[in-house]
Every structure is written in C-alpha cells, then in structure tokens.
Design an enzyme around this catalytic site. Sequence first.
Site, mmCIF file in Angstrom:
data_model
loop_
_atom_site.group_PDB
_atom_site.id
_atom_site.type_symbol
_atom_site.label_atom_id
_atom_site.label_comp_id
_atom_site.label_asym_id
_atom_site.label_seq_id
_atom_site.Cartn_x
_atom_site.Cartn_y
_atom_site.Cartn_z
ATOM 1 N N HIS A 1 0.865 -1.195 0.000
ATOM 2 C CA HIS A 1 0.000 0.000 0.000
ATOM 3 C C HIS A 1 0.893 1.233 0.000
ATOM 4 C CE1 HIS A 1 -3.823 2.057 1.860
ATOM 5 N NE2 HIS A 1 -3.161 2.880 1.064
ATOM 6 N N HIS B 1 1.163 4.787 -2.482
ATOM 7 C CA HIS B 1 0.761 5.603 -3.639
ATOM 8 C C HIS B 1 2.037 6.266 -4.122
ATOM 9 C CE1 HIS B 1 -3.560 5.350 -2.551
ATOM 10 N NE2 HIS B 1 -3.045 5.187 -1.351
ATOM 11 N N HIS C 1 -9.563 0.876 -1.359
ATOM 12 C CA HIS C 1 -9.534 1.531 -0.048
ATOM 13 C C HIS C 1 -10.949 1.450 0.523
ATOM 14 C CE1 HIS C 1 -5.753 3.135 -1.382
ATOM 15 N NE2 HIS C 1 -5.620 3.959 -0.361
ATOM 16 N N GLU D 1 -11.287 3.251 5.921
ATOM 17 C CA GLU D 1 -10.254 4.169 6.428
ATOM 18 C C GLU D 1 -11.014 5.255 7.203
ATOM 19 O OE1 GLU D 1 -8.231 6.373 3.338
ATOM 20 O OE2 GLU D 1 -6.659 7.104 4.686
ATOM 21 N N ASP E 1 1.641 4.050 2.816
ATOM 22 C CA ASP E 1 0.590 4.855 2.181
ATOM 23 C C ASP E 1 1.192 5.990 1.355
ATOM 24 O OD1 ASP E 1 -2.016 5.423 1.501
ATOM 25 O OD2 ASP E 1 -2.630 6.164 3.464
ATOM 26 N N ASP E 2 1.545 7.107 2.011
ATOM 27 C CA ASP E 2 2.121 8.273 1.323
ATOM 28 C C ASP E 2 3.306 8.760 2.147
ATOM 29 O OD1 ASP E 2 -0.096 8.862 -0.791
ATOM 30 O OD2 ASP E 2 -1.169 8.555 1.094
#
Length: 346
Positions: A24, A26, A204, A207, A285-286
């Site tokens: 996961h 991005h 997703h 969340e 994630d980011d």
Amino acid sequence: MDFGTISRQRLPELLRAMPKAELHIHIEGSLEPELIFALARKNGVALAWPSVEALRAAYAFTDLQSFLDIYYAGASVLLHESDFEAMAMAYFCRVAADHVVHAEIFFDPQTHTARGVAMGTVIRGLARACERAKRELGVTSALILCFLRHLSEEEAIATLHDALSYREHFIGVGLDSSERGHPPEKFTRVFAEAGKLGLHRVAHAGEEGPPAYIEQALELLHVERIDHGVRCVESPALVKRLAAEGIALTVCPLSNLKLRVFDKLADHNLAELLHAGLKATVNSDDPAYFGGYVNDNFVAIFEALPQLGAAEAYALARNSFDASFVDAAAKRSMTAQLDAAFARFR
Ligand code: ADE
Ligand code: ZN
C-alpha cells in the site's frame, strides 16, 4: 519458530532488517518536497508555496480530504516520462534500504491525464523505474492503477480503456481518494470489467468510511485485499468474515495518525486486528507526507503497542508476502529470506 528468545530491545533492529513487501504505497505520495520543487523549477510549474520549508509546514492535516488537496497539488509538477521514472526510482532506492524486496505500487492516472499528461507518459515512466529497480536494486514490483472515487464511474471506465494500450505494465486496479460519500458500489461495473480482463482488484475501504463500505468492496467489487480496513472492528461479523476468507488488510499506521483516524498511535487497533486472526500488513501509504517509510511505520507502531513483539513482526512480514500478487514460488523464496533473517536474531 521460537520467538521468545528475541528481546524487546532488539525489536527495532529486527523490524528494520527483516525482508518485507510493501502493498500500500501511492507512488505520488512518495514525492518528497525537494523533488517537488526541483521538478516544478525544471518544468516551469507554479506552486502555491514559496519554499520546501513552507510546503512541509503545510503538512498539518485534519482529515483525508485536507491531505488530498495538497497531495494533488504536489503531483502537478509531474509532466514527462522521466519525471515519473525519477519519482519511482527515488522510492525504490529509499525502500531497498528498508529491506523491501517487493512492492505493489498504486498510481493515480486521472490526476495526470486531467492535466493533459498522456496515459502512456505516466505508465511508461513508472514501468521503466520498475524494470530498473529489479535490475539495479533486486527489488521486484508491480503497478496497480487506481480510480479516483470522487470522480464518476464513466470517467473510471474511460481511464481503464485508455490504459489498456499498456495492459502488460499493470496487474490490477484499485480505488482511492475521498472515501466519505463515495461508496464502492459506485464502481461496480468498472471493477467487473477489470475482473473480466484478468486484473487483480483492491480498494480503499474502512479508512474513514464505515464497515458497510468494506462489505460492498467484497460483495460488489470482488476485491482480494482491503486497503486500510481498520474500521472493520466496528462489525464483529465482518471481522469474522475477513478472517475466514483470509482477506488481507493493508494497514498504514502513520497515515492513520496523521489523518486523525486514531488520535494517537497507542490507540491504533493493529494488535487487535492481528489477534482476531486477520491477515494485516504494515505499509506507508504516502511516506513523503506522513513522516515515514515502511520501516518507520513498523518501528513506531511496535513502540506504541506493547502487545506487538517478534511473533507479530514475523506474522506481518509473512502476511505481506502471502497477500502479494506474486506466484507461489516467489512467495516461498521471500518467506525463506524472512526465515533466514529471523534465524540471525535467535
Ligand atoms: N490517495 C493517496 N493516499 C490515500 C489514502 N490514504 N486514502 C485515499 N486515497 C489516497
Ligand atoms: Zn492509500
């Protein structure tokens, strides 16, 4: 395996050294402020922030949407194939040091095609980095094309069709962006078409959105993994189902902290998820926006939750291989590397 001989003191070292897969991430969320400014300068793109420091100072998010607004602005500097390649190579170089041996990487083509960047520019640039990562760093990877859920299903279908000219470069589709008010059911037809094309499916869900969104992702989108999914605990029946069906959750602790899904890491439910028999994994994630790459996520969540020890570290890394979309031989090989790393700590 006997995990009892590994002391708590050595956990951070073990967490950093163990091989792992990241499922996961991005890729646009790996764009560090320094690279954003370098690309903005090179490409003549105006930014709303005067400096790297000012941009970093803006990373004070209150929820998912407050982050997404800045994340899409950051991605606006990407124009050329070489920009996408440079962004992804920076990610690969960084995580090779974290002992990531395999990464399944999300990208958001609509963020770029809406600005006039061609689909081929995006995908070819990322695919070039994936090939280089294998050759230069020994890291394997695959690309997952995400649909932006705040846009329409028609736009998602057009995006899928546009991307089919580059079908050999991506293995699946995902669903990201603003969750609240954009339930998975909105994308039933495009996920059905992706399934018919032999693409893997993830989304997703749970969340910020309710457990019902996780159920819809399973029932209507036929997803194989749930990204985040932490709100599943609000439905004991759903937890049972996820455990029984072995559906993996790609959990992102520092993201959950920064986007206020949990007030503090000590409140995070990762230990609860694992102990309920769920196939949880740890991911970033980011990472450029949330203060850490995958190892930072591992170390921070293990520090915050005393219920997590060496057995859970092994389970999380093992789950990352099991839940990946590589073949059985590759899973065996990565698991053997994991066993060897643990053997060095006993
Ligand atoms: N796009 C990038 N990061 C995301 C996240 N955590 N949730 C939804 N969409 C995203
Ligand atoms: Zn995400």
